[in-house]
Design a protein around this motif. Structure first.
Motif, PDB file in Angstrom:
ATOM      1  N   CYS A 136       0.854  -1.116  -0.014  1.00  0.00           N
ATOM      2  CA  CYS A 136       0.126   0.064   0.043  1.00  0.00           C
ATOM      3  C   CYS A 136       0.952   1.288  -0.035  1.00  0.00           C
ATOM      4  N   VAL A 190      -6.453   1.064  -4.867  1.00  0.00           N
ATOM      5  CA  VAL A 190      -5.652   1.560  -6.265  1.00  0.00           C
ATOM      6  C   VAL A 190      -5.658   0.716  -7.277  1.00  0.00           C
ATOM      7  N   ASP A 191      -6.043   1.413  -8.560  1.00  0.00           N
ATOM      8  CA  ASP A 191      -6.110   0.345  -9.860  1.00  0.00           C
ATOM      9  C   ASP A 191      -5.226   1.479 -10.818  1.00  0.00           C
ATOM     10  N   ARG A 243       0.123   3.930   0.978  1.00  0.00           N
ATOM     11  CA  ARG A 243      -0.451   4.842   2.295  1.00  0.00           C
ATOM     12  C   ARG A 243       0.266   4.476   3.259  1.00  0.00           C
ATOM     13  N   ASP A 274      -7.601   1.417   1.355  1.00  0.00           N
ATOM     14  CA  ASP A 274      -7.140   2.314   0.278  1.00  0.00           C
ATOM     15  C   ASP A 274      -7.313   1.280  -1.027  1.00  0.00           C
ATOM     16  N   ARG A 276      -1.595   9.365 -11.203  1.00  0.00           N
ATOM     17  CA  ARG A 276      -0.452   9.907 -10.108  1.00  0.00           C
ATOM     18  C   ARG A 276       0.855  10.025 -10.361  1.00  0.00           C
ATOM     19  N   ILE A 289      -5.450   5.061 -11.395  1.00  0.00           N
ATOM     20  CA  ILE A 289      -5.302   5.980 -10.259  1.00  0.00           C
ATOM     21  C   ILE A 289      -3.591   5.902 -10.521  1.00  0.00           C
ATOM     22  N   LEU A 290      -2.917   4.851 -10.729  1.00  0.00           N
ATOM     23  CA  LEU A 290      -1.636   4.677 -10.715  1.00  0.00           C
ATOM     24  C   LEU A 290      -1.158   5.828 -11.944  1.00  0.00           C
ATOM     25  N   ALA A 323      -8.370  -3.984  -9.297  1.00  0.00           N
ATOM     26  CA  ALA A 323      -7.780  -3.018  -8.791  1.00  0.00           C
ATOM     27  C   ALA A 323      -7.180  -3.881  -7.329  1.00  0.00           C
ATOM     28  N   TRP A 324      -6.248  -2.909  -6.773  1.00  0.00           N
ATOM     29  CA  TRP A 324      -5.872  -3.460  -5.314  1.00  0.00           C
ATOM     30  C   TRP A 324      -6.509  -2.783  -4.301  1.00  0.00           C
ATOM     31  N   LYS A 325      -6.736  -3.650  -3.236  1.00  0.00           N
ATOM     32  CA  LYS A 325      -7.345  -2.891  -1.918  1.00  0.00           C
ATOM     33  C   LYS A 325      -6.413  -3.158  -0.733  1.00  0.00           C
ATOM     34  N   CYS A 326      -6.134  -2.372  -0.054  1.00  0.00           N
ATOM     35  CA  CYS A 326      -5.390  -2.658   1.363  1.00  0.00           C
ATOM     36  C   CYS A 326      -6.145  -3.058   2.158  1.00  0.00           C
TER      37      CYS A 326
END
Ligand code: ZN
Length: 51
Positions: free
Chosen positions: A3, A34-35, A5, A32, A42, A38-39, A24-27
């Motif tokens: 993560c 993140v897909d 974050r 949080d 960013r 989003i990456l 997507a990735w979930k913490c």
């Protein structure tokens, strides 16, 4: 996958948009999500990611 974050462990999860599905990735710690989009956003907005 860590993560960005809290550096916790993230796991892949399937999400469904209006017209498509995507992974997507979930913490598991802070929740949080993140897909890839989003990456990309960013990475494009700022080269230095401070969290
Ligand atoms: Zn987290």
């Amino acid at each position: 996958m860590r993560c960005p974050r809290c550096q916790g462990r993230m796991f892949a999860e399937k999400y469904y948009d209006f017209v498509r599905s995507f992974d997507a990735w979930k913490c598991s710690c802070c929740g949080d999500v993140v897909d890839s989009t989003i990456l990309q956003n960013r990475a494009r907005s700022s080269s230095s990611f401070l969290g």
